[in-house]
Scaffold this motif. Structure first.
Motif, PDB file in Angstrom:
ATOM      1  N   GLN A  54      66.970  64.786  84.435  1.00 33.15           N
ATOM      2  CA  GLN A  54      66.764  66.059  85.110  1.00 33.15           C
ATOM      3  C   GLN A  54      67.861  66.328  86.143  1.00 33.15           C
ATOM      4  N   PRO A  55      68.067  67.592  86.517  1.00 35.37           N
ATOM      5  CA  PRO A  55      69.150  67.923  87.445  1.00 35.37           C
ATOM      6  C   PRO A  55      69.114  67.125  88.752  1.00 35.37           C
ATOM      7  N   GLY A  56      67.919  66.908  89.298  1.00 34.89           N
ATOM      8  CA  GLY A  56      67.835  66.148  90.538  1.00 34.89           C
ATOM      9  C   GLY A  56      68.329  64.719  90.380  1.00 34.89           C
ATOM     10  N   VAL A  57      68.026  64.101  89.256  1.00 36.76           N
ATOM     11  CA  VAL A  57      68.496  62.742  88.991  1.00 36.76           C
ATOM     12  C   VAL A  57      70.006  62.736  88.802  1.00 36.76           C
ATOM     13  N   LEU A  58      70.508  63.699  88.028  1.00 35.31           N
ATOM     14  CA  LEU A  58      71.951  63.769  87.790  1.00 35.31           C
ATOM     15  C   LEU A  58      72.705  63.941  89.104  1.00 35.31           C
ATOM     16  N   ALA A  59      72.156  64.747  90.010  1.00 42.75           N
ATOM     17  CA  ALA A  59      72.861  65.045  91.252  1.00 42.75           C
ATOM     18  C   ALA A  59      72.801  63.904  92.251  1.00 42.75           C
ATOM     19  N   SER A  60      71.699  63.153  92.275  1.00 44.19           N
ATOM     20  CA  SER A  60      71.507  62.182  93.351  1.00 44.19           C
ATOM     21  C   SER A  60      71.637  60.728  92.923  1.00 44.19           C
ATOM     22  N   ALA A  61      71.427  60.434  91.650  1.00 44.78           N
ATOM     23  CA  ALA A  61      71.409  59.036  91.214  1.00 44.78           C
ATOM     24  C   ALA A  61      72.561  58.673  90.293  1.00 44.78           C
ATOM     25  N   ARG A  62      73.083  59.641  89.555  1.00 45.98           N
ATOM     26  CA  ARG A  62      74.121  59.346  88.585  1.00 45.98           C
ATOM     27  C   ARG A  62      75.490  59.187  89.245  1.00 45.98           C
ATOM     28  N   ALA A  63      76.290  58.277  88.697  1.00 41.83           N
ATOM     29  CA  ALA A  63      77.697  58.171  89.061  1.00 41.83           C
ATOM     30  C   ALA A  63      78.433  59.271  88.307  1.00 41.83           C
ATOM     31  N   LEU A  64      79.114  60.138  89.042  1.00 41.19           N
ATOM     32  CA  LEU A  64      79.688  61.344  88.442  1.00 41.19           C
ATOM     33  C   LEU A  64      81.218  61.358  88.465  1.00 41.19           C
ATOM     34  N   HIS A  65      81.842  60.557  89.335  1.00 37.67           N
ATOM     35  CA  HIS A  65      83.298  60.581  89.472  1.00 37.67           C
ATOM     36  C   HIS A  65      83.805  59.169  89.720  1.00 37.67           C
ATOM     37  N   PRO A  66      84.997  58.820  89.234  1.00 40.27           N
ATOM     38  CA  PRO A  66      85.583  57.521  89.606  1.00 40.27           C
ATOM     39  C   PRO A  66      85.758  57.456  91.125  1.00 40.27           C
ATOM     40  N   ARG A  67      85.506  56.278  91.663  1.00 37.49           N
ATOM     41  CA  ARG A  67      85.633  56.088  93.108  1.00 37.49           C
ATOM     42  C   ARG A  67      86.243  54.722  93.369  1.00 37.49           C
ATOM     43  N   MET A  68      87.004  54.640  94.457  1.00 36.32           N
ATOM     44  CA  MET A  68      87.680  53.405  94.826  1.00 36.32           C
ATOM     45  C   MET A  68      87.565  53.191  96.326  1.00 36.32           C
ATOM     46  N   ARG A  69      87.707  51.936  96.726  1.00 35.99           N
ATOM     47  CA  ARG A  69      87.820  51.637  98.147  1.00 35.99           C
ATOM     48  C   ARG A  69      88.980  50.664  98.352  1.00 35.99           C
ATOM     49  N   ALA A  70      89.627  50.763  99.482  1.00 32.68           N
ATOM     50  CA  ALA A  70      90.789  49.929  99.763  1.00 32.68           C
ATOM     51  C   ALA A  70      90.390  48.509 100.117  1.00 32.68           C
ATOM     52  N   SER A  71      89.210  48.344 100.708  1.00 33.51           N
ATOM     53  CA  SER A  71      88.744  47.007 101.088  1.00 33.51           C
ATOM     54  C   SER A  71      87.238  46.955 100.904  1.00 33.51           C
ATOM     55  N   ARG A  72      86.688  45.760 100.972  1.00 28.46           N
ATOM     56  CA  ARG A  72      85.251  45.600 100.755  1.00 28.46           C
ATOM     57  C   ARG A  72      84.436  46.435 101.737  1.00 28.46           C
ATOM     58  N   GLU A  73      84.886  46.480 102.973  1.00 28.08           N
ATOM     59  CA  GLU A  73      84.119  47.189 103.990  1.00 28.08           C
ATOM     60  C   GLU A  73      84.477  48.670 104.060  1.00 28.08           C
ATOM     61  N   GLY A  74      85.568  49.060 103.420  1.00 24.68           N
ATOM     62  CA  GLY A  74      86.020  50.431 103.535  1.00 24.68           C
ATOM     63  C   GLY A  74      85.156  51.396 102.749  1.00 24.68           C
ATOM     64  N   PRO A  75      85.262  52.674 103.057  1.00 22.34           N
ATOM     65  CA  PRO A  75      84.462  53.677 102.343  1.00 22.34           C
ATOM     66  C   PRO A  75      85.022  53.942 100.955  1.00 22.34           C
ATOM     67  N   MET A  76      84.141  54.364 100.067  1.00 23.65           N
ATOM     68  CA  MET A  76      84.562  54.804  98.741  1.00 23.65           C
ATOM     69  C   MET A  76      85.200  56.189  98.846  1.00 23.65           C
ATOM     70  N   ARG A  77      86.265  56.413  98.085  1.00 25.00           N
ATOM     71  CA  ARG A  77      86.856  57.746  98.013  1.00 25.00           C
ATOM     72  C   ARG A  77      86.932  58.155  96.544  1.00 25.00           C
ATOM     73  N   ARG A  78      86.749  59.446  96.325  1.00 28.45           N
ATOM     74  CA  ARG A  78      86.799  59.977  94.967  1.00 28.45           C
ATOM     75  C   ARG A  78      88.236  60.030  94.475  1.00 28.45           C
ATOM     76  N   VAL A  79      88.458  59.596  93.234  1.00 30.40           N
ATOM     77  CA  VAL A  79      89.788  59.626  92.627  1.00 30.40           C
ATOM     78  C   VAL A  79      89.649  60.162  91.210  1.00 30.40           C
ATOM     79  N   GLY A  80      90.781  60.403  90.558  1.00 32.69           N
ATOM     80  CA  GLY A  80      90.767  60.810  89.168  1.00 32.69           C
ATOM     81  C   GLY A  80      90.818  59.605  88.248  1.00 32.69           C
TER      82      GLY A  80
END
Length: 930
Positions: A54-80
């Protein structure tokens, strides 16, 4: 509205589904009446699959974009995708150059499609040159695989589902089929209705809903299966029930086996197993085919994790296979050993060699000729000969620093692997952790350096193979959300980028245009093998539906049963009778750890609940984690239902509410396998976060299959003296259940006990429970109140400054919307009736200040209490059923029919039928009404 035929992504039954989609979204699902595995039936999980899309699941639970972080503690950032995969190709190439190919490992999943599995296998073994690829099927089926290969010569279940209709005896060992494989259980119920003379034997330490249907329930002591099977064979030999002609013509090893079972008299076996001698003998006679009329019938065995998940799992499987071979109960209608696969495509993964000790087409890694064939097919110089690291060993190596990079696809090892503290250490220490996942809020995804969004059910093309060797097409009804991609496409794209660095200028090994091309390459790898499918085509699957293997060139159809001619897949065509030794469980109970912990499945949930947990209604049957104990054990410890206990093993501790289960033997404990750190938390004595049930389980491995002993651990149970309690529950204003759940547990992470579980049917709610020695800081409590809207001015409040008990209630219109109760243990006593009032949405405003009453007694008519859910499809509760039974007459069958007629329960998916039958039988035996 379009309709697409596909398959269910849950258990290995392999049910066909019809997906309704409109406007690029999945709207509904129903069973496919043309699919031979389920003939239109679906269980409670399969029937709600559309709700996980359902749309709510797709929006809140699904992984939708590749994401990376520079270090273990660092934040995830969206990438292509280009940035993510180029980064990974560079990192993998660098790690392989510095440390060698065995410094990387791939941990994949029985939920992947066969094509996904094939590409990952080729990537690891063909391009990188490591056999470090294994699967969560190692936790599920590897002991069954090892036994099939050793005894029968090939990893191939001989029977089919139609054998359920022809068997004279069903021997169900280590499987709660009613909950783990519900659609097969519907077929068992049907077989019993049509053939009342059918004998059913269930071997299980617990009296489960499967055991309720049994003519003979063998509630053996944990881990004593080999002793039982040896005792049964001893009785067969003594009574002349073995098939001596079959043994002479078609087997080898009989003399050694006879000597091995000589000491296991039925009396001795019964003593070891905690059974009655006459029950061991009766089981042997029925298994051998001895019918009441003196004739010889057919015996079909069904078995699952109770045999497999053991440090002696291969031997347990072999001891059961010995019984089939000694009695000739194999290769004919209604007979044979049928291992019930836990995952939807564990079979497909084995077919393509997607495990650390296998190669494509059921080839053996240790065989130089097999390795040369695969190398030639793939166009590489060689395939490495050294077996790779299996599942638990892979994470041990990462925790020790030997494995530098981990690629995890479609699985959640921090939830599912035993000794989860070791897995956490591995994820923390690895230089590079890649998680390829459809749902981004799994516990393992929190440790990813790179998160790759994968397509999920209803969005993929390919094939799967079920427990009876039947290949089904998986079809996409909609496009994947966001930038999610099919798993095989992700692996192939990465492979092309990596080979540009590792073997530049050569033709690509990963140049498939679509899933069909991958499958065709896999099909060619099976030529001449036991699972030969060269006579099968993609077009034939499209035209004629699911097909069984083998299906070689020239065949008109796949083979329904194997070994009908008594010729097995061994060099001399004889099956091997194996003289295995009985070994007790790996971790003995003692005075410090006197309980045996067992794990298993809930009826309406599946594995780590990353998908089924996105459907709140599936929690109604068991709405919270618990440790189940025998009522006598609870009474001796002064424990009441719901009291918190500290459950501890030699590896960890987890606080849980106690729940009485008379189906357990004294000295045994049970926790559902699903409760991982996504839903169950707290702080262990060492200050680190607890990790759910697998923070307790044992990682000792079977020496042959390398499958861990997940079904037994020695534990102790102590009352958890935690004077501060909290429960908060209410409806969420919008979607976002998964991130809110994580945020709530993070806010209270220092407490000893935490659980946060969704609920609701037409809307989504959350129920948070917490306990500790001291309350958390005020900021944390304000955050909890804010999540449920309990910081608004219109909230009804009560606070006792002396006891620090606090109660908050929020109404929307006339209905209860949210509740918070905290303070001493008595402060949460009103939870049960307030929760029922909230979920029923009955008028509540007139109750006024009674909503803040501290006691457990509801200011409502007792007759209105609905109780625990029994029927998920129609939300029929135990209280509803009890009132109907009190007004009904007749025997159990009459009362059940009246229940179905008046309430509808048990008329949809049928998952609740075993419970309904038991309740109707209990009412009939008590003579209700008088």
């Amino acid at each position: 509205m379009s309709e697409t035929a596909s398959t269910c992504p849950y258990c290995g039954v392999g049910c066909g589904v019809l997906i309704d989609a409109e406007g690029g979204a999945i709207r509904g699902v129903r069973g496919d009446p043309a699919h031979p595995a389920n003939l239109g039936r679906l269980c409670s999980k399969g029937a709600t699959l559309h709700l996980s899309a359902q749309p709510g699941v797709l929006a809140s639970a699904r992984a939708l974009h590749p994401r990376m972080r520079a270090s273990r503690e660092g934040p995830m950032r969206r990438v292509g995708w280009d940035e993510a995969l180029e980064h990974l190709a560079g990192r993998f190439a660098d790690i392989v150059a510095r440390h060698g190919p065995d410094a990387v490992g791939f941990y994949v999943s029985g939920q992947l499609l066969t094509e996904d599995y094939y590409v990952f296998n080729k990537l690891a073994k063909g391009l990188i040159g490591t056999n470090n690829i294994d699967t969560n099927s190692r936790l599920c089926m590897s002991s069954a695989v090892a036994a099939y290969k050793r005894a029968l010569g090939a990893d191939a279940p001989p029977p089919c589902y139609e054998d359920l209709d022809a068997a004279d005896c069903l021997f169900i060992a280590g499987s709660n089929t009613a909950w783990a494989h519900p659609i097969l259980f519907r077929r068992i119920e049907q077989a019993r209705r049509e053939r009342p003379q059918l004998k059913i034997v269930v071997v299980d330490p617990r009296r489960t809903e499967t055991a309720e249907i049994a003519d003979l329930h063998l509630a053996l002591q944990p881990g004593t299966d080999v002793a039982l099977f040896h005792g049964m064979l001893h009785a067969m030999l003594w009574d002349g029930l073995v098939d001596t002609a079959y043994i002479a013509r078609h087997t080898a090893g009989f003399e050694a086996l006879r000597e091995a079972v000589r000491p296991f008299t039925p009396a001795f076996a019964a003593q070891l197993c905690g059974l009655r001698e006459q029950d061991v003998v009766q089981a042997a006679r029925w298994f051998a085919g001895l019918r009441d009329d003196g004739g010889r019938g057919a015996t079909l065995s069904l078995y699952c994790q109770g045999l497999n998940q053991s440090s002696a799992g291969t031997d347990k499987n072999l001891a059961l296979l010995n019984l089939h071979l000694a009695c000739g109960q194999i290769g004919r209608e209604g007979a044979g050993p049928l291992s019930l696969t836990g995952q939807p495509n564990a079979m497909g993964g084995r077919e393509v060699g997607g495990m650390a000790n296998l190669l494509s087409g059921h080839r053996d890694l240790a065989n130089a000729g097999d390795r040369a064939e695969v190398a030639a097919l793939w166009g590489v110089d060689q395939v490495p000969a050294q077996p790779g690291l299996t599942a638990v060993d892979m994470f041990r190596a990462a925790a020790q620093g030997r494995l530098k990079a981990l690629w995890i696809a479609c699985t959640n090892p921090l939830q599912s692997l035993p000794n989860a503290a070791l897995v956490r250490e591995a994820l923390q220490r690895a230089e590079l952790v890649v998680v390829q996942e459809a749902f981004e809020h799994t516990a393992s995804a929190g440790y990813a350096h790179v998160l790759l969004p994968a397509a999920s059910w209803g969005e993929k093309q390919g094939t799967v193979t079920n427990s009876e060797r039947r290949i089904s097409r998986v079809r996409a009804a909609v496009a994947p959300p966001g930038q999610a991609r099919a798993d095989w496409e992700i692996a192939a794209d990465f492979g092309r980028r990596l080979e540009a660095r590792m073997r530049p200028g050569r033709a690509s090994m990963f140049a498939w245009p679509d899933a069909r091309a991958v499958w065709n390459e896999h099909r060619e790898s099976t030529r001449g093998r036991d699972l030969d499918i060269t006579g099968l085509s993609w077009d034939l699957l499209e035209r004629e539906g699911p097909q069984q293997w083998p299906f070689p060139t020239g065949a008109a159809r796949g083979r329904q049963r194997l070994y009908a001619d008594g010729r097995f897949a061994t060099p001399d065509a004889r099956a091997r009778l194996c003289a295995v030794e009985y070994r007790p469980v790996a971790e003995a109970r003692d005075a410090r750890f006197p309980f045996a912990l067992n794990t298993g499945r809930l009826r309406d949930q599946w594995h780590g609940m990353s998908r089924s947990g996105s459907v709140p209604r599936l929690f109604a049957h068991r709405p919270a984690p618990s440790v189940d104990l025998h009522p006598g054990d609870m009474a001796r410890r002064g424990l009441a239902e719901g009291d918190l206990v500290r459950l501890s093993s030699r590896r960890g501790t987890q606080v849980l509410p106690a729940r009485a289960d008379p189906g357990l033997a004294p000295g045994q404990a049970f926790v559902a396998m699903h409760w991982g750190p996504e839903y169950l938390g707290g702080t262990a004595g060492n200050g680190k976060p607890t990790l759910g049930v697998n923070g307790l389980t044992l990682d000792v491995l079977d020496p042959v299959s390398r499958q861990p002993e997940l079904k037994h651990a020695a534990v102790k149970v102590l009352r958890a003296e935690l004077p501060w309690r909290l429960c908060a529950f209410g409806w969420l204003e919008q979607g976002g259940e998964a991130p809110l759940r994580r945020a709530l547990m993070d806010a209270l992470r220092g407490l000893d006990y935490l659980s946060c579980v969704p609920f609701g049917r037409e809307r989504c709610g959350l129920a948070l429970h917490a306990a500790g020695h001291e309350p958390p800081d005020e900021a944390s409590l304000r955050f909890v109140a804010g999540v449920f809207g309990l910081d608004a001015p219109q909230v009804l409040r009560y606070r006792d400054s002396r006891t620090r008990d606090e109660r908050r209630v929020l109404l929307r219109g006339d209905a209860l919307h949210a509740v918070l109760l905290c303070g001493g243990p008595g402060a949460v006593a009103a939870e049960a009736w307030l929760r029922e009032l909230l979920e029923s949405q009955a008028p509540a405003r007139t109750l006024g200040r009674l909503l803040l009453a501290p006691g457990a007694r509801a200011p409502l008519p007792a007759a209105g209490a609905r109780g625990a859910q029994v029927c998920n499809c129609l939300d029929v509760r135990a209280g509803d059923i009890a009132r109907e039974l009190a007004a009904s007459t007749g025997d159990a069958a009459d009362r059940l029919a009246a229940l179905q007629r008046r309430l509808g329960c048990g008329t949809q998916c049928g998952s609740c039928l075993p419970t309904l039958r038991r309740m109707a039988a209990e009412a009939s035996s008590l003579g209700v009404p008088a």
